[in-house]
Design an enzyme around this catalytic site. Structure first.
Site, PDB file in Angstrom:
ATOM      1  N   ARG A  47       0.856  -1.202   0.000  1.00  0.00           N
ATOM      2  CA  ARG A  47       0.000   0.000   0.000  1.00  0.00           C
ATOM      3  C   ARG A  47       0.883   1.240   0.000  1.00  0.00           C
ATOM      4  O   ARG A  47       0.569   2.254  -0.628  1.00  0.00           O
ATOM      5  CB  ARG A  47      -0.944   0.019   1.210  1.00  0.00           C
ATOM      6  CG  ARG A  47      -1.588   1.383   1.429  1.00  0.00           C
ATOM      7  CD  ARG A  47      -2.869   1.387   2.257  1.00  0.00           C
ATOM      8  NE  ARG A  47      -2.832   0.522   3.405  1.00  0.00           N
ATOM      9  CZ  ARG A  47      -2.145   0.772   4.545  1.00  0.00           C
ATOM     10  NH1 ARG A  47      -1.441   1.870   4.682  1.00  0.00           N
ATOM     11  NH2 ARG A  47      -2.169  -0.089   5.529  1.00  0.00           N
ATOM     12  N   TYR A  99     -16.818  16.684 -14.634  1.00  0.00           N
ATOM     13  CA  TYR A  99     -17.178  15.273 -14.585  1.00  0.00           C
ATOM     14  C   TYR A  99     -18.246  15.053 -13.502  1.00  0.00           C
ATOM     15  O   TYR A  99     -18.108  15.565 -12.379  1.00  0.00           O
ATOM     16  CB  TYR A  99     -15.911  14.463 -14.281  1.00  0.00           C
ATOM     17  CG  TYR A  99     -16.148  12.989 -14.178  1.00  0.00           C
ATOM     18  CD1 TYR A  99     -16.494  12.244 -15.302  1.00  0.00           C
ATOM     19  CD2 TYR A  99     -16.044  12.332 -12.954  1.00  0.00           C
ATOM     20  CE1 TYR A  99     -16.717  10.887 -15.203  1.00  0.00           C
ATOM     21  CE2 TYR A  99     -16.264  10.965 -12.854  1.00  0.00           C
ATOM     22  CZ  TYR A  99     -16.610  10.251 -13.989  1.00  0.00           C
ATOM     23  OH  TYR A  99     -16.839   8.915 -13.888  1.00  0.00           O
ATOM     24  N   ASP A 171      -7.968  19.241 -13.720  1.00  0.00           N
ATOM     25  CA  ASP A 171      -8.235  17.876 -14.174  1.00  0.00           C
ATOM     26  C   ASP A 171      -7.878  17.848 -15.664  1.00  0.00           C
ATOM     27  O   ASP A 171      -8.572  18.446 -16.487  1.00  0.00           O
ATOM     28  CB  ASP A 171      -9.709  17.536 -13.933  1.00  0.00           C
ATOM     29  CG  ASP A 171     -10.059  16.098 -14.324  1.00  0.00           C
ATOM     30  OD1 ASP A 171      -9.384  15.540 -15.218  1.00  0.00           O
ATOM     31  OD2 ASP A 171     -11.017  15.553 -13.757  1.00  0.00           O
ATOM     32  N   LYS A 196      -8.705   6.765 -18.786  1.00  0.00           N
ATOM     33  CA  LYS A 196      -9.112   7.285 -20.094  1.00  0.00           C
ATOM     34  C   LYS A 196      -7.941   7.218 -21.076  1.00  0.00           C
ATOM     35  O   LYS A 196      -7.476   6.148 -21.387  1.00  0.00           O
ATOM     36  CB  LYS A 196      -9.677   8.704 -19.913  1.00  0.00           C
ATOM     37  CG  LYS A 196     -10.661   8.826 -18.736  1.00  0.00           C
ATOM     38  CD  LYS A 196     -11.921   8.009 -18.906  1.00  0.00           C
ATOM     39  CE  LYS A 196     -12.786   7.907 -17.650  1.00  0.00           C
ATOM     40  NZ  LYS A 196     -13.103   9.145 -16.979  1.00  0.00           N
TER      41      LYS A 196
HETATM   42  C1  LIG Z   1     -13.579   9.550 -15.767  1.00  0.00           C
HETATM   43  C2  LIG Z   1     -13.212  10.885 -15.249  1.00  0.00           C
HETATM   44  C3  LIG Z   1     -12.937  11.070 -13.890  1.00  0.00           C
HETATM   45  C4  LIG Z   1     -13.057   9.959 -12.875  1.00  0.00           C
HETATM   46  O1  LIG Z   1     -12.139   8.957 -13.084  1.00  0.00           O
HETATM   47  P1  LIG Z   1     -12.353   7.399 -12.712  1.00  0.00           P
HETATM   48  O2  LIG Z   1     -11.102   6.774 -13.149  1.00  0.00           O
HETATM   49  O3  LIG Z   1     -13.577   6.937 -13.447  1.00  0.00           O
HETATM   50  O4  LIG Z   1     -12.581   7.346 -11.232  1.00  0.00           O
HETATM   51  C5  LIG Z   1     -12.553  12.353 -13.468  1.00  0.00           C
HETATM   52  N1  LIG Z   1     -12.461  13.376 -14.345  1.00  0.00           N
HETATM   53  C6  LIG Z   1     -12.739  13.235 -15.649  1.00  0.00           C
HETATM   54  C7  LIG Z   1     -12.614  14.398 -16.569  1.00  0.00           C
HETATM   55  C8  LIG Z   1     -13.128  11.986 -16.150  1.00  0.00           C
HETATM   56  O5  LIG Z   1     -13.411  11.859 -17.452  1.00  0.00           O
END
Ligand SMILES: *Cc1c(COP(=O)(O)O)cnc(C)c1O
Length: 380
Positions: A47, A99, A171, A196
């Protein structure tokens, strides 16, 4: 090694010292043997750290032009761990068009612990200025935003925030470090859902935070271990493998998305297209200045009612109807009922997110097949 495509393949990675394996090893172990209490080769418990995660964290730090990388079990785990560094009574200014899961964890979880939020159109800098209160500690930006693909001028937003001693988190999931480096533009933290584009093959869920700030790195590193929303070795391996092709994939995503956005703009059945690479996009000039490409996400509205949009979603043959984005395969989605369903309808509409909006994640298939697929689904 300073150019991006080289860094994706080599930064933070070295051949395994024991075997010479060129790929980063995956040690499926939860604990590491110690010679004496506290005397070990840098790893004690998985961890806290493990070799695959360490390689990924170094790689991500280099890609984002940061100093320190931290990997998490998901994008939401990354976001939540940043928020856990704040206290009850602290105030956060956040983009309205973010998001859905970010909005959900802020309002449904962190508000319960006394953190306060204001959701504003951060791409209008005046709204940031008027939302900042004496207790504001953090500005949270998504650019390009999801799903309306608004662009926020990062250096301008940072200047406004830093004048008031407010930290800035960006982000960067939609742009990826291939197209935009928020830390180099002045932001304090970059947050990613590596699920992504970085993973890129729809086969892993992960997240990351990158920073240049040593004090904040120590805070987040403490929380990463204390809270424990960490990725396992196999997850880190998959993200690292995905990143190796990020540069070539993003080139194709961008080129194909541009073609599709132009095709949709000229289509008689299409009401409106949202893509920062179109000169008609309201923030195109800002996107051109701070990004090296406009990304693989395209949103649009069809003419006619919501039912027409809903019908189209099930008529595409190559675009799969699914949540998520950023993989090699093209996806089509309906933000109002899928990714953004956790935002109340009234709030969605205030942010300009219509129930008829369709969002595309343009994959790396042949773009002519993708265009034909959209065309036949629109015409049916
Ligand atoms: C998918 C996404 C998230 C969250 O990520 P996860 O891996 O699904 O927890 C946060 N910000 C954006 C812009 C996203 O597309």
């Amino acid at each position: 090694m300073k150019r991006f495509a080289t860094k994706t393949i080599h930064a933070g990675l070295e051949a395994d010292p024991t075997t010479g394996a060129i790929m980063t090893p995956v040690y499926l172990t939860s604990t590491y043997v110690q010679e004496a209490p506290g005397k070990h080769k840098g790893y004690d418990y998985a961890r806290t750290n493990h070799p695959t995660r360490q390689a990924l964290e170094k790689n991500l730090a280099a890609l984002e032009e940061g100093t320190y990388g931290l990997a998490f079990a998901s994008g939401m785990a990354a976001t939540s761990t940043v928020l856990l560094a704040f206290n009850a009574g602290d105030h956060v200014v956040c983009g309205k068009d973010v998001y859905g899961g970010t909005y959900r964890v802020f309002t449904k979880v962190f508000e319960r612990f006394g953190v306060k939020f204001s959701f504003v159109n951060v791409h209008h800098l005046t709204e940031i200025r008027s939302a900042i209160l004496p207790e504001t500690k953090l500005l949270w930006i998504e650019t390009p935003s999801n799903p309306l693909l608004h662009i926020t001028d990062i250096p301008e937003a940072v200047e406004i925030a830093h004048k008031k001693k407010v930290l800035v988190a960006v982000d960067n999931t939609f742009a990826t470090p291939a197209l935009q480096n928020p830390l180099a533009l002045g932001a304090d933290f970059v947050v990613h859902s590596t699920t992504k584009y970085l993973g890129g093959h729809s086969d892993v869920v992960g997240g990351a935070v990158v920073t240049r700030n040593e004090e904040w790195y120590q805070k987040l590193k403490f929380l990463q271990n204390a809270v424990g929303a960490v990725p396992g070795p196999l997850d880190c391996f998959l993200v690292l493998r995905g990143i190796k092709t990020l540069s070539v994939r993003m080139e194709r995503h961008c080129a194909s998305a541009q073609r599709i956005a132009e095709f949709l703009s000229k289509h008689p059945e299409v009401e409106r297209v949202y893509y920062p690479g179109l000169t008609s996009h309201p923030e195109h000039v800002i996107a051109k200045r701070q990004m090296r490409g406009y990304g693989g996400m395209v949103s649009f509205e069809l003419k006619g009612d919501v039912q027409r949009a809903l019908k189209m979603l099930s008529l595409t043959k190559i675009f799969s109807l699914a949540e998520s984005l950023g993989g090699v395969e093209s996806l089509i989605g309906h933000p109002a009922s899928m990714t953004h369903a956790s935002i109340p309808k009234e709030e969605r509409e205030k942010a300009g997110l219509k129930d008829s909006l369709i969002r595309l994640s343009v994959g790396i298939e042949d773009v002519d097949d993708l265009i034909e697929d959209l065309d036949q689904a629109i015409k049916k």
